[in-house]
Write an enzyme that holds these catalytic residues in place. Structure first.
Site, PDB file in Angstrom:
ATOM      1  CD  GLU A 280      12.299  -2.994  -6.865  1.00  0.00           C
ATOM      2  OE1 GLU A 280      11.495  -3.025  -5.914  1.00  0.00           O
ATOM      3  OE2 GLU A 280      13.086  -2.050  -7.063  1.00  0.00           O
TER       4      GLU A 280
ATOM      5  CB  SER B 133      17.425   7.462  -9.884  1.00  0.00           C
ATOM      6  OG  SER B 133      17.854   6.124  -9.748  1.00  0.00           O
TER       7      SER B 133
ATOM      8  CD  GLU C 212       8.697   2.969 -11.396  1.00  0.00           C
ATOM      9  OE1 GLU C 212       9.042   3.830 -10.596  1.00  0.00           O
ATOM     10  OE2 GLU C 212       8.521   1.776 -11.091  1.00  0.00           O
TER      11      GLU C 212
ATOM     12  CG  HIS D 275       7.805  -1.848  -8.773  1.00  0.00           C
ATOM     13  ND1 HIS D 275       9.081  -2.362  -8.736  1.00  0.00           N
ATOM     14  CD2 HIS D 275       7.915  -0.516  -8.537  1.00  0.00           C
ATOM     15  CE1 HIS D 275       9.924  -1.369  -8.474  1.00  0.00           C
ATOM     16  NE2 HIS D 275       9.245  -0.254  -8.345  1.00  0.00           N
TER      17      HIS D 275
ATOM     18  CE  LYS E 273      12.090   0.650  -4.645  1.00  0.00           C
ATOM     19  NZ  LYS E 273      12.967   0.377  -5.745  1.00  0.00           N
TER      20      LYS E 273
ATOM     21  N   GLY F 142      16.618   2.605  -8.828  1.00  0.00           N
ATOM     22  CA  GLY F 142      17.558   2.292  -7.755  1.00  0.00           C
ATOM     23  C   GLY F 142      19.017   2.340  -8.193  1.00  0.00           C
TER      24      GLY F 142
ATOM     25  CG  ASN G  86       7.635   1.167  -4.062  1.00  0.00           C
ATOM     26  OD1 ASN G  86       7.304   0.533  -3.072  1.00  0.00           O
ATOM     27  ND2 ASN G  86       8.201   0.603  -5.125  1.00  0.00           N
TER      28      ASN G  86
END
Ligand code: PEP
Length: 262
Positions: free
Chosen positions: A101, A217, A171, A99, A15, A177, A13
Protein backbone atom coordinates in the site's frame (compact mmCIF):
# COMPACT_ATOMS: atom_id res chain seq x y z
CA UNK A 1 12.13 -34.59 6.38
CA UNK A 2 14.44 -31.90 7.81
CA UNK A 3 12.98 -30.38 10.97
CA UNK A 4 12.72 -26.64 10.81
CA UNK A 5 14.21 -24.59 13.61
CA UNK A 6 12.40 -21.33 12.85
CA UNK A 7 9.46 -20.93 15.23
CA UNK A 8 6.23 -19.32 13.95
CA UNK A 9 6.22 -15.53 13.59
CA UNK A 10 2.87 -13.79 13.18
CA UNK A 11 2.45 -10.02 12.80
CA UNK A 12 -0.84 -8.13 12.67
CA UNK A 13 -0.92 -4.99 10.51
CA UNK A 14 -3.84 -2.92 11.76
CA UNK A 15 -3.39 -0.39 8.92
CA UNK A 16 -5.39 2.85 9.42
CA UNK A 17 -7.88 1.35 11.86
CA UNK A 18 -8.88 1.77 15.52
CA UNK A 19 -9.06 4.68 17.90
CA UNK A 20 -7.24 4.45 21.22
CA UNK A 21 -9.87 2.68 23.32
CA UNK A 22 -10.52 0.13 20.55
CA UNK A 23 -6.81 -0.47 20.04
CA UNK A 24 -6.24 -1.01 23.76
CA UNK A 25 -9.13 -3.46 23.94
CA UNK A 26 -7.97 -5.48 20.93
CA UNK A 27 -4.39 -5.64 22.26
CA UNK A 28 -5.62 -6.76 25.69
CA UNK A 29 -7.79 -9.48 24.15
CA UNK A 30 -4.91 -10.75 22.04
CA UNK A 31 -2.58 -10.85 25.05
CA UNK A 32 -5.22 -12.73 27.04
CA UNK A 33 -6.17 -15.19 24.29
CA UNK A 34 -2.55 -15.74 23.32
CA UNK A 35 -1.11 -16.25 26.79
CA UNK A 36 0.74 -19.56 26.95
CA UNK A 37 1.37 -19.63 23.20
CA UNK A 38 5.09 -19.93 23.67
CA UNK A 39 7.55 -20.75 20.91
CA UNK A 40 6.10 -18.08 18.69
CA UNK A 41 6.77 -14.42 17.98
CA UNK A 42 3.66 -12.25 17.88
CA UNK A 43 3.87 -8.61 16.79
CA UNK A 44 1.09 -6.01 16.82
CA UNK A 45 1.45 -3.17 14.33
CA UNK A 46 -1.07 -0.42 15.11
CA UNK A 47 -1.15 3.06 13.56
CA UNK A 48 1.39 5.56 15.00
CA UNK A 49 -1.29 7.20 17.16
CA UNK A 50 -1.92 3.97 19.08
CA UNK A 51 1.68 2.79 19.52
CA UNK A 52 2.07 4.00 23.09
CA UNK A 53 -1.37 2.72 24.10
CA UNK A 54 -0.82 -0.71 22.57
CA UNK A 55 2.72 -0.76 23.99
CA UNK A 56 1.17 -0.27 27.45
CA UNK A 57 -1.40 -3.01 26.86
CA UNK A 58 1.20 -5.60 25.84
CA UNK A 59 3.82 -4.61 28.44
CA UNK A 60 4.93 -7.61 30.49
CA UNK A 61 3.66 -10.08 27.87
CA UNK A 62 5.50 -11.87 25.07
CA UNK A 63 3.73 -9.76 22.44
CA UNK A 64 5.96 -7.30 20.60
CA UNK A 65 5.20 -3.89 19.12
CA UNK A 66 5.83 -2.74 15.56
CA UNK A 67 5.14 0.34 13.42
CA UNK A 68 3.82 0.59 9.87
CA UNK A 69 6.47 2.88 8.40
CA UNK A 70 9.39 5.18 9.26
CA UNK A 71 11.43 7.93 7.66
CA UNK A 72 15.15 7.45 7.08
CA UNK A 73 16.43 10.61 8.81
CA UNK A 74 16.69 10.60 12.62
CA UNK A 75 15.17 14.06 13.07
CA UNK A 76 14.69 17.39 11.33
CA UNK A 77 12.27 19.45 9.24
CA UNK A 78 10.31 16.54 7.78
CA UNK A 79 6.72 17.42 8.64
CA UNK A 80 4.48 14.43 9.08
CA UNK A 81 7.28 11.87 9.29
CA UNK A 82 8.36 9.61 12.16
CA UNK A 83 11.93 8.35 12.63
CA UNK A 84 13.48 5.07 13.73
CA UNK A 85 14.79 6.46 17.06
CA UNK A 86 11.28 7.81 17.81
CA UNK A 87 9.77 4.38 17.20
CA UNK A 88 12.43 2.68 19.28
CA UNK A 89 11.72 5.18 22.06
CA UNK A 90 8.01 4.26 21.88
CA UNK A 91 8.81 0.60 22.52
CA UNK A 92 8.83 -0.75 18.97
CA UNK A 93 11.02 -3.69 18.04
CA UNK A 94 9.81 -4.02 14.44
CA UNK A 95 8.78 -1.74 11.59
CA UNK A 96 7.14 -2.53 8.25
CA UNK A 97 9.04 -1.26 5.23
CA UNK A 98 7.76 -1.19 1.67
CA UNK A 99 4.24 -2.50 2.30
CA UNK A 100 2.48 -2.69 -1.07
CA UNK A 101 0.00 0.00 0.00
CA UNK A 102 2.94 2.35 0.62
CA UNK A 103 4.42 1.40 -2.74
CA UNK A 104 1.14 1.75 -4.67
CA UNK A 105 -0.52 4.70 -2.94
CA UNK A 106 2.42 6.71 -1.62
CA UNK A 107 5.11 6.29 -4.25
CA UNK A 108 7.52 4.16 -2.27
CA UNK A 109 10.27 2.62 -4.42
CA UNK A 110 12.85 -0.11 -3.89
CA UNK A 111 15.36 2.69 -3.28
CA UNK A 112 13.30 4.28 -0.47
CA UNK A 113 12.74 0.80 0.92
CA UNK A 114 16.52 0.30 1.15
CA UNK A 115 16.98 3.66 2.91
CA UNK A 116 14.20 2.94 5.37
CA UNK A 117 15.38 -0.60 6.10
CA UNK A 118 18.88 0.72 6.78
CA UNK A 119 17.48 3.45 9.06
CA UNK A 120 15.48 0.84 10.96
CA UNK A 121 18.57 -1.29 11.58
CA UNK A 122 20.53 1.76 12.69
CA UNK A 123 17.82 2.56 15.24
CA UNK A 124 17.91 -0.99 16.64
CA UNK A 125 14.65 -2.04 14.97
CA UNK A 126 14.07 -5.11 12.83
CA UNK A 127 12.61 -4.11 9.48
CA UNK A 128 9.90 -6.35 8.03
CA UNK A 129 10.61 -5.76 4.35
CA UNK A 130 7.62 -6.45 2.10
CA UNK A 131 8.00 -7.74 -1.44
CA UNK A 132 5.48 -9.09 -3.92
CA UNK A 133 4.28 -9.04 -7.49
CA UNK A 134 1.15 -7.47 -8.96
CA UNK A 135 -1.31 -9.63 -10.88
CA UNK A 136 -0.02 -8.63 -14.33
CA UNK A 137 3.49 -9.73 -13.30
CA UNK A 138 2.20 -13.10 -12.06
CA UNK A 139 0.08 -13.64 -15.16
CA UNK A 140 3.03 -12.64 -17.33
CA UNK A 141 5.32 -15.20 -15.63
CA UNK A 142 7.49 -12.44 -14.15
CA UNK A 143 6.92 -13.09 -10.43
CA UNK A 144 10.41 -14.33 -9.54
CA UNK A 145 12.05 -11.64 -11.65
CA UNK A 146 10.10 -8.95 -9.76
CA UNK A 147 11.03 -10.48 -6.41
CA UNK A 148 14.70 -10.60 -7.45
CA UNK A 149 14.58 -6.91 -8.32
CA UNK A 150 12.95 -5.97 -5.04
CA UNK A 151 15.46 -7.99 -3.03
CA UNK A 152 18.49 -6.72 -4.94
CA UNK A 153 17.49 -3.07 -4.74
CA UNK A 154 15.69 -3.11 -1.40
CA UNK A 155 18.35 -5.02 0.53
CA UNK A 156 21.42 -4.11 -1.50
CA UNK A 157 24.54 -3.47 0.51
CA UNK A 158 23.38 -5.17 3.69
CA UNK A 159 25.88 -7.24 5.62
CA UNK A 160 25.34 -10.80 6.81
CA UNK A 161 24.94 -9.46 10.34
CA UNK A 162 22.28 -6.96 9.18
CA UNK A 163 20.39 -9.75 7.48
CA UNK A 164 20.15 -11.61 10.78
CA UNK A 165 17.77 -8.85 11.91
CA UNK A 166 15.73 -8.44 8.73
CA UNK A 167 12.38 -10.19 8.31
CA UNK A 168 11.05 -10.59 4.78
CA UNK A 169 7.33 -10.66 4.00
CA UNK A 170 6.25 -12.08 0.66
CA UNK A 171 2.89 -10.52 -0.10
CA UNK A 172 1.48 -11.03 -3.60
CA UNK A 173 -0.30 -7.73 -4.21
CA UNK A 174 -3.28 -9.50 -5.81
CA UNK A 175 -3.88 -11.37 -2.54
CA UNK A 176 -3.85 -8.39 -0.16
CA UNK A 177 -7.28 -7.50 1.15
CA UNK A 178 -8.94 -9.34 -1.75
CA UNK A 179 -9.92 -12.61 -0.08
CA UNK A 180 -7.74 -14.39 -2.67
CA UNK A 181 -4.84 -16.27 -1.11
CA UNK A 182 -1.86 -17.75 -2.89
CA UNK A 183 -2.06 -21.54 -2.76
CA UNK A 184 0.51 -23.14 -0.45
CA UNK A 185 2.40 -24.31 -3.56
CA UNK A 186 2.43 -20.85 -5.16
CA UNK A 187 3.63 -19.23 -1.93
CA UNK A 188 6.26 -21.90 -1.26
CA UNK A 189 7.73 -21.50 -4.74
CA UNK A 190 8.45 -17.83 -4.00
CA UNK A 191 9.57 -18.40 -0.41
CA UNK A 192 12.03 -21.11 -1.47
CA UNK A 193 13.30 -18.78 -4.19
CA UNK A 194 13.84 -15.95 -1.69
CA UNK A 195 15.72 -18.29 0.66
CA UNK A 196 17.88 -19.51 -2.22
CA UNK A 197 18.73 -15.91 -3.16
CA UNK A 198 19.56 -15.09 0.47
CA UNK A 199 21.88 -18.11 0.49
CA UNK A 200 23.68 -16.88 -2.61
CA UNK A 201 24.13 -13.38 -1.17
CA UNK A 202 24.64 -14.01 2.54
CA UNK A 203 25.54 -17.69 2.90
CA UNK A 204 23.58 -20.82 3.79
CA UNK A 205 23.50 -20.22 7.52
CA UNK A 206 21.96 -16.74 7.17
CA UNK A 207 19.46 -18.11 4.67
CA UNK A 208 18.40 -21.00 6.88
CA UNK A 209 17.85 -18.67 9.86
CA UNK A 210 15.98 -15.99 7.87
CA UNK A 211 12.32 -15.46 8.76
CA UNK A 212 10.17 -15.25 5.61
CA UNK A 213 6.50 -14.45 6.18
CA UNK A 214 3.58 -14.88 3.83
CA UNK A 215 0.87 -12.21 3.63
CA UNK A 216 -2.35 -11.93 1.67
CA UNK A 217 -5.82 -12.73 3.03
CA UNK A 218 -4.51 -15.11 5.71
CA UNK A 219 -7.16 -16.47 8.06
CA UNK A 220 -7.25 -19.32 10.60
CA UNK A 221 -8.74 -21.59 7.91
CA UNK A 222 -5.86 -21.24 5.43
CA UNK A 223 -2.90 -20.72 7.76
CA UNK A 224 -2.25 -24.38 8.66
CA UNK A 225 -1.55 -25.66 5.11
CA UNK A 226 0.51 -22.56 4.34
CA UNK A 227 2.68 -23.04 7.42
CA UNK A 228 3.20 -26.69 6.50
CA UNK A 229 5.34 -25.49 3.60
CA UNK A 230 8.95 -25.65 4.72
CA UNK A 231 9.97 -22.09 3.80
CA UNK A 232 6.90 -20.30 5.19
CA UNK A 233 7.79 -19.19 8.72
CA UNK A 234 4.64 -17.29 9.60
CA UNK A 235 2.33 -14.56 8.46
CA UNK A 236 1.81 -10.84 8.02
CA UNK A 237 -1.92 -10.48 8.60
CA UNK A 238 -4.05 -7.47 7.67
CA UNK A 239 -7.85 -7.75 7.88
CA UNK A 240 -7.96 -10.83 10.13
CA UNK A 241 -5.66 -9.18 12.70
CA UNK A 242 -8.48 -6.82 13.71
CA UNK A 243 -10.31 -9.71 15.35
CA UNK A 244 -8.62 -11.15 18.46
CA UNK A 245 -9.95 -14.69 18.00
CA UNK A 246 -9.13 -14.74 14.30
CA UNK A 247 -5.62 -13.43 14.85
CA UNK A 248 -4.85 -15.77 17.74
CA UNK A 249 -6.44 -18.58 15.71
CA UNK A 250 -3.80 -17.99 13.02
CA UNK A 251 -1.02 -18.17 15.64
CA UNK A 252 -2.49 -21.43 16.99
CA UNK A 253 -2.73 -23.00 13.53
CA UNK A 254 0.88 -22.08 12.74
CA UNK A 255 1.98 -23.56 16.07
CA UNK A 256 -0.02 -26.73 15.38
CA UNK A 257 1.74 -27.22 12.05
CA UNK A 258 5.12 -26.40 13.65
CA UNK A 259 4.68 -28.87 16.50
CA UNK A 260 3.50 -31.63 14.19
CA UNK A 261 6.81 -31.43 12.37
CA UNK A 262 8.74 -32.14 15.56
C1 PEP B 1 -1.40 -6.80 4.76
O1 PEP B 1 -1.89 -5.73 5.00
O2 PEP B 1 -0.17 -6.93 4.82
C2 PEP B 1 -2.27 -7.92 4.39
C3 PEP B 1 -1.70 -9.06 4.08
O3 PEP B 1 -3.62 -7.70 4.40
P1 PEP B 1 -4.76 -8.82 4.33
O4 PEP B 1 -4.42 -9.90 5.32
O5 PEP B 1 -6.02 -8.12 4.69
O6 PEP B 1 -4.78 -9.35 2.93
Amino acid sequence: MAVRTRAPFVAGNWKMHLKLAEAAELARKIVEAGSGLQASTVVLIPPFTALATVGGAVAGSEVRLGAQDLYWEDQGAFTGEVSGPMLEDTGCSYVLVGHSERRQLFGETDETVARKARAALKAGLSPIVCVGEVLAERDGGRTLERIDDQLARGLGGFSREDMGRVVIAYEPVWAIGTGRTASPGQAEEVHAHIRRRLGESYGNEAASCAIILYGGSVKPANSYPLFQEKDIDGFLVGGASLDADGFVGIVREALRAYREEK
